[in-house]
Design a protein around this motif. Structure first.
Motif, PDB file in Angstrom:
ATOM      1  N   ILE A 187       0.874  -1.177   0.000  1.00 49.43           N
ATOM      2  CA  ILE A 187       0.000   0.000   0.000  1.00 49.43           C
ATOM      3  C   ILE A 187       0.914   1.231   0.000  1.00 49.43           C
ATOM      4  N   PRO A 188       0.768   2.136  -0.977  1.00 48.81           N
ATOM      5  CA  PRO A 188       1.655   3.308  -1.015  1.00 48.81           C
ATOM      6  C   PRO A 188       1.608   4.100   0.300  1.00 48.81           C
ATOM      7  N   MET A 189       2.770   4.500   0.773  1.00 49.92           N
ATOM      8  CA  MET A 189       2.876   5.260   2.025  1.00 49.92           C
ATOM      9  C   MET A 189       3.847   6.417   1.836  1.00 49.92           C
ATOM     10  N   PRO A 190       3.772   7.444   2.699  1.00 50.16           N
ATOM     11  CA  PRO A 190       4.673   8.595   2.549  1.00 50.16           C
ATOM     12  C   PRO A 190       6.135   8.186   2.725  1.00 50.16           C
ATOM     13  N   TYR A 191       6.902   8.485   1.691  1.00 50.01           N
ATOM     14  CA  TYR A 191       8.320   8.149   1.665  1.00 50.01           C
ATOM     15  C   TYR A 191       9.067   9.457   1.808  1.00 50.01           C
ATOM     16  N   SER A 192       9.648   9.685   2.993  1.00 51.88           N
ATOM     17  CA  SER A 192      10.079  11.045   3.306  1.00 51.88           C
ATOM     18  C   SER A 192      11.574  11.154   3.596  1.00 51.88           C
ATOM     19  N   ILE A 193      12.298  11.602   2.578  1.00 51.50           N
ATOM     20  CA  ILE A 193      13.732  11.859   2.733  1.00 51.50           C
ATOM     21  C   ILE A 193      13.989  13.320   2.398  1.00 51.50           C
ATOM     22  N   LYS A 194      14.724  13.997   3.271  1.00 47.29           N
ATOM     23  CA  LYS A 194      15.066  15.399   3.003  1.00 47.29           C
ATOM     24  C   LYS A 194      16.573  15.514   3.023  1.00 47.29           C
ATOM     25  N   GLY A 195      17.171  15.703   1.866  1.00 43.73           N
ATOM     26  CA  GLY A 195      18.635  15.686   1.790  1.00 43.73           C
ATOM     27  C   GLY A 195      19.102  14.300   2.167  1.00 43.73           C
ATOM     28  N   MET A 196      19.873  14.214   3.250  1.00 44.88           N
ATOM     29  CA  MET A 196      20.329  12.913   3.737  1.00 44.88           C
ATOM     30  C   MET A 196      19.532  12.481   4.970  1.00 44.88           C
ATOM     31  N   ASP A 197      18.540  13.246   5.344  1.00 42.88           N
ATOM     32  CA  ASP A 197      17.782  12.936   6.560  1.00 42.88           C
ATOM     33  C   ASP A 197      16.440  12.287   6.248  1.00 42.88           C
ATOM     34  N   VAL A 198      15.916  11.592   7.235  1.00 46.23           N
ATOM     35  CA  VAL A 198      14.641  10.899   7.058  1.00 46.23           C
ATOM     36  C   VAL A 198      13.634  11.411   8.087  1.00 46.23           C
ATOM     37  N   SER A 199      12.375  11.163   7.800  1.00 49.06           N
ATOM     38  CA  SER A 199      11.327  11.585   8.725  1.00 49.06           C
ATOM     39  C   SER A 199      10.278  10.476   8.782  1.00 49.06           C
ATOM     40  N   PHE A 200       9.862  10.120   9.990  1.00 48.21           N
ATOM     41  CA  PHE A 200       8.953   8.973  10.138  1.00 48.21           C
ATOM     42  C   PHE A 200       7.588   9.316  10.714  1.00 48.21           C
ATOM     43  N   SER A 201       7.396  10.557  11.181  1.00 49.22           N
ATOM     44  CA  SER A 201       6.134  10.822  11.876  1.00 49.22           C
ATOM     45  C   SER A 201       4.946  10.806  10.910  1.00 49.22           C
ATOM     46  N   GLY A 202       5.153  11.285   9.674  1.00 49.81           N
ATOM     47  CA  GLY A 202       4.061  11.267   8.693  1.00 49.81           C
ATOM     48  C   GLY A 202       3.686   9.840   8.310  1.00 49.81           C
ATOM     49  N   LEU A 203       4.679   8.993   8.222  1.00 44.31           N
ATOM     50  CA  LEU A 203       4.455   7.583   7.907  1.00 44.31           C
ATOM     51  C   LEU A 203       3.622   6.913   9.001  1.00 44.31           C
ATOM     52  N   LEU A 208      -1.497   4.529  10.657  1.00 46.77           N
ATOM     53  CA  LEU A 208      -2.576   4.390  11.641  1.00 46.77           C
ATOM     54  C   LEU A 208      -3.943   4.666  11.014  1.00 46.77           C
ATOM     55  N   LYS A 209      -3.955   5.563  10.025  1.00 47.01           N
ATOM     56  CA  LYS A 209      -5.227   5.892   9.360  1.00 47.01           C
ATOM     57  C   LYS A 209      -5.724   4.733   8.497  1.00 47.01           C
ATOM     58  N   LEU A 210      -4.824   3.834   8.130  1.00 44.73           N
ATOM     59  CA  LEU A 210      -5.207   2.718   7.266  1.00 44.73           C
ATOM     60  C   LEU A 210      -5.778   1.528   8.031  1.00 44.73           C
ATOM     61  N   LEU A 211      -5.679   1.595   9.384  1.00 47.89           N
ATOM     62  CA  LEU A 211      -6.190   0.488  10.209  1.00 47.89           C
ATOM     63  C   LEU A 211      -7.666   0.236   9.897  1.00 47.89           C
ATOM     64  N   ASN A 212      -8.029  -1.014   9.855  1.00 48.11           N
ATOM     65  CA  ASN A 212      -9.408  -1.445   9.563  1.00 48.11           C
ATOM     66  C   ASN A 212      -9.842  -1.221   8.111  1.00 48.11           C
ATOM     67  N   LYS A 213      -8.960  -0.617   7.309  1.00 49.53           N
ATOM     68  CA  LYS A 213      -9.305  -0.441   5.895  1.00 49.53           C
ATOM     69  C   LYS A 213      -8.578  -1.472   5.042  1.00 49.53           C
ATOM     70  N   TYR A 214      -7.440  -1.935   5.543  1.00 54.44           N
ATOM     71  CA  TYR A 214      -6.636  -2.942   4.833  1.00 54.44           C
ATOM     72  C   TYR A 214      -6.251  -4.036   5.824  1.00 54.44           C
ATOM     73  N   PRO A 215      -5.885  -5.209   5.328  1.00 54.99           N
ATOM     74  CA  PRO A 215      -5.411  -6.249   6.247  1.00 54.99           C
ATOM     75  C   PRO A 215      -4.178  -5.755   7.013  1.00 54.99           C
ATOM     76  N   ILE A 216      -4.131  -6.062   8.294  1.00 49.76           N
ATOM     77  CA  ILE A 216      -3.025  -5.577   9.136  1.00 49.76           C
ATOM     78  C   ILE A 216      -1.672  -6.072   8.597  1.00 49.76           C
ATOM     79  N   GLU A 217      -1.694  -7.284   8.018  1.00 51.23           N
ATOM     80  CA  GLU A 217      -0.438  -7.837   7.468  1.00 51.23           C
ATOM     81  C   GLU A 217       0.102  -6.937   6.348  1.00 51.23           C
ATOM     82  N   ASP A 218      -0.802  -6.446   5.496  1.00 51.00           N
ATOM     83  CA  ASP A 218      -0.374  -5.584   4.389  1.00 51.00           C
ATOM     84  C   ASP A 218       0.103  -4.222   4.893  1.00 51.00           C
ATOM     85  N   ILE A 219      -0.547  -3.739   5.947  1.00 57.77           N
ATOM     86  CA  ILE A 219      -0.111  -2.449   6.508  1.00 57.77           C
ATOM     87  C   ILE A 219       1.296  -2.595   7.102  1.00 57.77           C
TER      88      ILE A 219
END
Ligand code: AMP
Ligand code: MG
Length: 325
Positions: A187-203, A208-219
């Motif tokens: 399932i496409p998810m936010p892929y967030s790299i800025k320069g050489m740094d990464v960010s995980f809070s948006g991911l 969490l918003k995808l819970l109950n919409k897709y199988p947990i295994e796929d999430i």
């Protein structure tokens, strides 16, 4: 020479005893059982309750006497203030009581050095991924420099929080890994790299918003694929820019088989070597603190008692590396 090292930057308390030949005489730990996130004060109380017995047990395991110890090392930071303080007090007490030198060490560098010791990697780009840290580290010009890091939360923290908020349990890393193995669809998810740094809070928010919409295994599968791809991309770029020939994986998240195989694949494609130490030395441990204590002490580093203040925000590149050429 024998060094006793104490680790306790977060919820895990560890005591290691290591010789200057790199022999691990003892490496034991105790961690606070938690269902929610770490509470610094509660973790500190846990450490204070167990530190004495853990030190005694380490001495017993190593089959040495207190008088055989030549140096005391402790993790000075980065970490949670209350936890660091308990560890520092224990280390200072031992140092004064035994009349032996004390060395405060940087936790992140300790991960790198135990990784080098166990795998024989010489000059790697290190990906350090844990509950509290996410850094791409490499040695240049007398420092371990950070070439990329998280701009918000650590990757382990992101996975743990996802697992807690979705009711999967704690710690999330192993649970999410298991579920991800059964995932089939990305399932496409936010892929967030800025320069050489990464960010995980948006991911995290997105997953969490995808819970109950897709199988947990796929999430879980998609969460891992996205987060780990980001880490591999930044690591690869550091390897390319620095012209290094080795990659070392350390930190508790490094236990993850999918992350290991993705990094390995990148290394094979680039023609460099991939190293990962045994699980015992991936997560926080006392042996890594003792080993870095030995390296620092033997290269002439001396700390007075007033140099042993804790450093909650201790940066990897603050330390002059005196033990490598
Ligand atoms: P550390 O902070 O180095 O002690 O490592 C603890 C972190 O490693 C926690 O965030 C765990 O969820 C994470 N972890 C442990 N095992 C795994 C795994 N198999 N996959 C991903 N993360 C893991
Ligand atoms: Mg760590």
């Amino acid at each position: 020479m024998i060094c006793l090292g104490i680790e306790g930057t977060a919820q895990k308390l560890g005591v290691g005893i290591v010789t200057d030949d790199g022999e691990i005489l003892a490496n034991i730990s105790k961690h606070q059982e938690i269902r929610e996130g770490i509470h610094p004060r509660d973790a500190a109380i846990h450490h204070a309750e167990h530190i004495k017995n853990l030190i005694l047990k380490a001495i017993e395991t190593a089959k040495i006497d207190f008088n055989d110890i030549d140096v005391i090392a402790f993790s000075q930071g980065p970490g949670l203030g209350p936890c660091l303080r308990v560890v520092a007090v224990a280390a200072r007490t031992l140092s004064l009581k035994l009349n032996k030198p004390i060395v405060g060490v940087n936790h992140c560098i300790a991960h790198v050095e135990i990784g080098r010791l166990r795998t024989k990697a010489e000059d790697p780009v290190t990906l350090y991924v844990s509950g509290g840290n996410t850094q791409v580290i490499a040695y240049t010009d007398k420092r371990y420099r950070v070439f990329g890091e998280t701009l918000d939360i650590a990757v382990g923290n992101m996975i743990d929080q996802f697992a807690r908020d979705s009711g999967l349990g704690n710690p999330g890393g192993p649970i999410v890994e298991k579920l991800a193995m059964k995932g089939k669809k990305y399932i496409p998810m936010p892929y967030s790299i800025k320069g050489m740094d990464v960010s995980f809070s948006g991911l995290l928010t997105h997953a969490l918003k995808l819970l109950n919409k897709y199988p947990i295994e796929d999430i879980c599968f998609s969460l891992q694929e996205t987060a780990f791809s980001m880490l591999v991309e930044v690591t690869e770029r550091a390897v390319a820019q620095l012209n290094k020939e080795e990659v070392l994986l350390v930190g508790g998240v490094g236990v993850n088989k999918r992350l290991q195989s993705m990094l390995k694949k990148m290394c094979i494609e680039r023609g460099c070597k991939f190293y990962v130490p045994e699980n015992e030395f991936l997560g926080d441990n006392g042996a890594m603190i003792a080993w870095l204590g030995i390296l620092m002490y033997k290269s002439g580093v001396r700390h007075k008692l007033e140099d042993t203040y804790i450093k909650q925000k201790f940066r990897t590149d603050e330390v002059e590396v005196t033990w490598r050429y």
